[in-house]
Design a protein around this motif. Structure first.
Motif, short mmCIF file in Angstrom:
data_model
loop_
_atom_site.label_atom_id
_atom_site.label_comp_id
_atom_site.label_asym_id
_atom_site.label_seq_id
_atom_site.Cartn_x
_atom_site.Cartn_y
_atom_site.Cartn_z
N UNK A 42 -2.00 18.15 8.09
CA UNK A 42 -1.16 18.97 8.71
C UNK A 42 0.62 18.39 8.62
N UNK A 43 0.41 16.95 8.45
CA UNK A 43 2.01 16.36 8.55
C UNK A 43 2.55 16.79 6.89
N UNK A 44 1.66 16.65 5.89
CA UNK A 44 2.13 17.18 4.72
C UNK A 44 2.51 18.62 4.44
N UNK A 45 1.48 19.51 5.03
CA UNK A 45 1.62 21.04 4.88
C UNK A 45 2.92 21.47 5.71
N UNK A 46 3.04 21.04 6.89
CA UNK A 46 4.35 21.37 7.42
C UNK A 46 5.57 20.95 7.54
N UNK A 47 5.59 19.84 6.73
CA UNK A 47 7.04 19.09 6.35
C UNK A 47 7.84 19.84 5.65
N UNK A 48 9.05 20.43 6.27
CA UNK A 48 9.75 21.17 5.58
C UNK A 48 10.62 20.44 4.42
N UNK A 49 10.33 19.23 4.24
CA UNK A 49 11.08 18.60 3.24
C UNK A 49 10.39 18.54 1.78
N UNK A 50 9.14 19.10 1.91
CA UNK A 50 8.15 19.30 0.77
C UNK A 50 8.16 20.60 0.25
N UNK A 51 8.34 20.70 -1.06
CA UNK A 51 8.37 21.89 -1.92
C UNK A 51 7.26 22.88 -1.56
N UNK A 52 7.50 24.19 -1.59
CA UNK A 52 6.31 25.22 -1.38
C UNK A 52 5.27 25.01 -2.49
N UNK A 53 5.56 24.72 -3.79
CA UNK A 53 4.69 24.59 -4.90
C UNK A 53 3.84 23.36 -4.60
N UNK A 54 4.37 22.36 -4.00
CA UNK A 54 3.36 21.32 -3.59
C UNK A 54 2.60 21.64 -2.48
N UNK A 55 3.01 22.24 -1.58
CA UNK A 55 2.11 22.51 -0.58
C UNK A 55 0.91 23.54 -1.02
N UNK A 56 1.26 24.41 -1.76
CA UNK A 56 0.54 25.36 -2.18
C UNK A 56 -0.83 24.60 -2.93
N UNK A 57 -0.40 23.63 -3.92
CA UNK A 57 -1.34 22.86 -4.56
C UNK A 57 -2.11 22.10 -3.81
N UNK A 58 -1.57 21.34 -2.91
CA UNK A 58 -2.16 20.60 -1.86
C UNK A 58 -3.09 21.39 -1.01
N UNK A 59 -2.62 22.29 -0.42
CA UNK A 59 -3.71 23.47 0.36
C UNK A 59 -4.84 23.78 -0.53
N UNK A 60 -4.67 24.17 -1.89
CA UNK A 60 -5.87 24.52 -2.70
C UNK A 60 -6.57 23.52 -2.97
N UNK A 61 -6.16 22.27 -3.16
CA UNK A 61 -7.18 21.19 -3.46
C UNK A 61 -7.87 20.92 -2.10
N UNK A 62 -7.26 20.82 -1.20
CA UNK A 62 -7.91 20.16 0.20
C UNK A 62 -8.91 21.12 0.51
N UNK A 63 -8.67 22.56 0.66
CA UNK A 63 -9.32 23.69 1.20
C UNK A 63 -10.22 24.37 0.09
N UNK A 64 -10.31 23.82 -1.05
CA UNK A 64 -10.99 24.82 -2.04
C UNK A 64 -12.50 24.72 -1.61
N UNK A 65 -13.02 26.17 -1.89
CA UNK A 65 -14.10 26.63 -1.28
C UNK A 65 -14.57 26.53 0.14
N UNK A 66 -13.54 26.10 0.99
CA UNK A 66 -13.95 26.04 2.15
C UNK A 66 -13.45 27.27 3.11
N UNK A 67 -12.64 27.85 2.53
CA UNK A 67 -11.74 29.17 3.38
C UNK A 67 -12.05 30.17 2.51
N UNK A 68 -12.03 31.41 3.54
CA UNK A 68 -12.33 32.70 2.69
C UNK A 68 -10.93 33.16 1.99
N UNK A 69 -11.18 34.20 1.22
CA UNK A 69 -9.94 34.75 0.56
C UNK A 69 -8.82 35.10 1.35
N UNK A 70 -9.34 36.11 2.40
CA UNK A 70 -8.34 36.39 3.39
C UNK A 70 -7.28 35.50 3.92
#
Length: 175
Positions: A42-70
């Protein structure tokens, strides 16, 4: 494309039309649980100082295969629009809207292992009797539950976990 930004009712209708509503709600609970149980997500994803691209990449890595497409698309939009700080509000409002529209309540059942469909049915039936409305039940396996179960239904929580029972026994023996 699902768009949370303008109208949650439209999002609800689109998910319902696609037959994806239950999956989306389950993903909300699953995402929240992963954030709760894993320090730093949560801290990394919600940190306003972290670039969107980094958040997106991190989200995809952590939640790969865990969440649905929608839900992944929903989160991608939040990240892209710098709206992640509003995730809790948006997801809570979505669940509230769904509860009003469907006269329902959502229950999370946290367990150490998956419940069988029969066990889920029994719990759901009893909660519907107690709440006097439709209950959407989602079983989530949590590493914080050693045995038993914890039911979160709306603002209510019933802790029938092994850990809770041991703590009660310890308190009783200490007297």
């Amino acid at each position: 494309m699902l768009n949370y930004r303008y109208n949650l009712k439209e999002l609800l209708s689109a998910l319902e039309s696609a037959g994806e509503l239950d999956f989306f709600v389950t993903d909300i609970f699953r995402f929240n649980l992963v954030c709760e149980e894993n320090f730093g997500v949560r801290e990394l994803l919600f940190d306003e100082h972290i670039a969107r691209e980094s958040k997106s990449e991190y989200f995809n890595q952590v939640f790969a295969g865990m969440l649905g497409n929608n839900f992944r698309e929903f989160m991608r939009q939040l990240i892209e629009n710098n709206d992640l700080p509003f995730y809790d509000l948006i997801s809570r409002k979505f669940i509230e809207l769904l509860g009003r529209e469907k006269n329902s309540v959502f229950a999370e059942v946290l367990t150490a292992v998956d419940l069988t469909p029969e066990q889920q049915g029994l719990i759901q039936k009893e909660l519907e009797r107690l709440e006097d409305k439709k209950v959407y039940l989602h079983n989530i396996v949590s590493r914080n539950v050693l045995g038993g179960l914890v039911i979160k239904c709306g603002e209510k929580m019933l802790d029938l976990s092994l850990q809770s029972g041991l703590e009660q026994l310890k308190a009783a023996l200490a007297v």
